[in-house]
Design an enzyme around this catalytic site. Structure first.
Site, short mmCIF file in Angstrom:
data_model
loop_
_atom_site.label_atom_id
_atom_site.label_comp_id
_atom_site.label_asym_id
_atom_site.label_seq_id
_atom_site.Cartn_x
_atom_site.Cartn_y
_atom_site.Cartn_z
N ARG A 1 21.37 -12.08 -22.51
CA ARG A 1 21.69 -13.50 -22.49
C ARG A 1 23.17 -13.80 -22.23
NH1 ARG A 1 17.44 -12.64 -21.72
NH2 ARG A 1 15.53 -13.39 -22.70
N GLU B 1 21.08 -19.77 -28.42
CA GLU B 1 20.80 -19.51 -27.01
C GLU B 1 20.99 -20.80 -26.22
OE1 GLU B 1 17.06 -17.95 -24.31
OE2 GLU B 1 17.52 -16.90 -26.18
N SER C 1 13.97 -21.61 -25.83
CA SER C 1 14.33 -20.81 -27.00
C SER C 1 15.65 -21.29 -27.58
CB SER C 1 14.44 -19.34 -26.63
OG SER C 1 13.18 -18.83 -26.23
#
Length: 295
Positions: A168, A287, A217
């Site tokens: 990420r 996130e 998410s």
């Protein structure tokens, strides 16, 4: 009086960003700029000389804009930056192209390896910036190089290795606007590709609140763990603050139930992080990107 660089594209002042985000919350952009093309963007950046703060904006799918809005210039790359080209066995894709659209293009042209994109909301530029991934694949698996421009107006290119992709994220300079991504191409069977894409869509429909106002998410998975399991263990499935709640269907998804503010969403996320840490000793990392000023 604020004097803006001369451009061919479009400026709008005090532009409300709420309608551009999936959460449907947030304040205004002091200046909203949609450049005509890469040369127009470069001209703006060179003239700006890094005086006005710059924020880039994609599809608004994985972001919370605070209710006080964003100072400086918010740059959104429009349709002129969404082309898909097939050259020398490589795909060259504009950063504002939607992930879903690229997945469909690849399926129609017997190109495999892009099926996972059908399950990732947002744009190619955003996906590159966070090394987005799902269903066992990530952007780093398919990228050859990135074409970008820095805030000083210099065009720059980075190979996959130079980009330093990680879970990420990446190690690219922070003052970059991604213009294009170049992908490697592997041929596949269109019907098999479509079957895999349908599997992904069916799984999403059953396990994620895709019809709600959500940002995907909320927290990245800690190494070896699942954020939703930690949230569930802390008893926070369905937990609500103001108009924001953790989804009953998938508790790593935050939902705007219709009247949430950005503060509701951010407060809920911070509360969840605190309670998970107290319960499991694990510090969840956002996130979702949070930008802008508090009211």
């Amino acid at each position: 009086m604020l004097i803006l660089p001369t451009v061919k594209g479009e400026y709008q002042k005090d532009y409300n960003l709420k309608h551009l985000t999936w959460f449907k919350v947030g304040g205004d952009a002091e200046i909203f700029f949609k450049p005509l093309d890469s040369e127009d963007l470069a001209s703006f950046l060179i003239q700006n000389r890094q005086k006005l703060p710059i924020t880039t904006f994609g599809a608004g799918s994985n972001i919370i804009i605070r209710d006080g809005g964003i100072e400086g210039v918010v740059i959104k790359l429009g349709q002129n930056f969404s082309n898909i080209e097939f050259i020398d066995n490589h795909l060259i894709v504009g950063s504002s192209c939607l992930n879903y659209n690229l997945a469909k293009f690849c399926q129609a042209n017997d190109i495999s390896g892009f099926e996972f994109l059908v399950g990732i909301p947002g744009t190619i530029g955003g996906g590159v910036a966070m090394n987005a991934g799902a269903y066992g694949s990530e952007f780093k698996d398919i990228i050859v190089r990135i074409e970008a421009i820095d805030f000083a107006g210099n065009f720059r290119t980075f190979t996959n290795a130079e980009s330093g992709f990680k879970y990420r994220g990446n190690n690219l300079p922070k003052d970059l606007i991604i213009l294009k991504a170049v992908f490697k191409v592997n041929k596949g069977d269109s019907e098999n590709i479509l079957l895999r894409m349908n599997e992904i869509n069916n799984t999403r429909s059953l396990t994620q609140p895709i019809k709600e106002r959500t940002g995907g998410s909320t927290f990245a998975n800690p190494e070896g763990l699942k954020s939703w399991e930690l949230i569930d263990k802390a008893g926070l499935r369905g937990y609500r603050i103001g108009g924001a709640s953790m989804s009953e269907l998938h508790c790593n998804f935050m939902i705007n139930n219709g009247d949430a503010t950005s503060k509701d969403l951010e407060d809920l996320g911070d509360f969840v992080r605190q309670k998970v840490f107290e319960d499991s000793g694990v510090e969840l990392k956002w996130e979702i990107k949070i930008i802008g000023k508090y009211v």
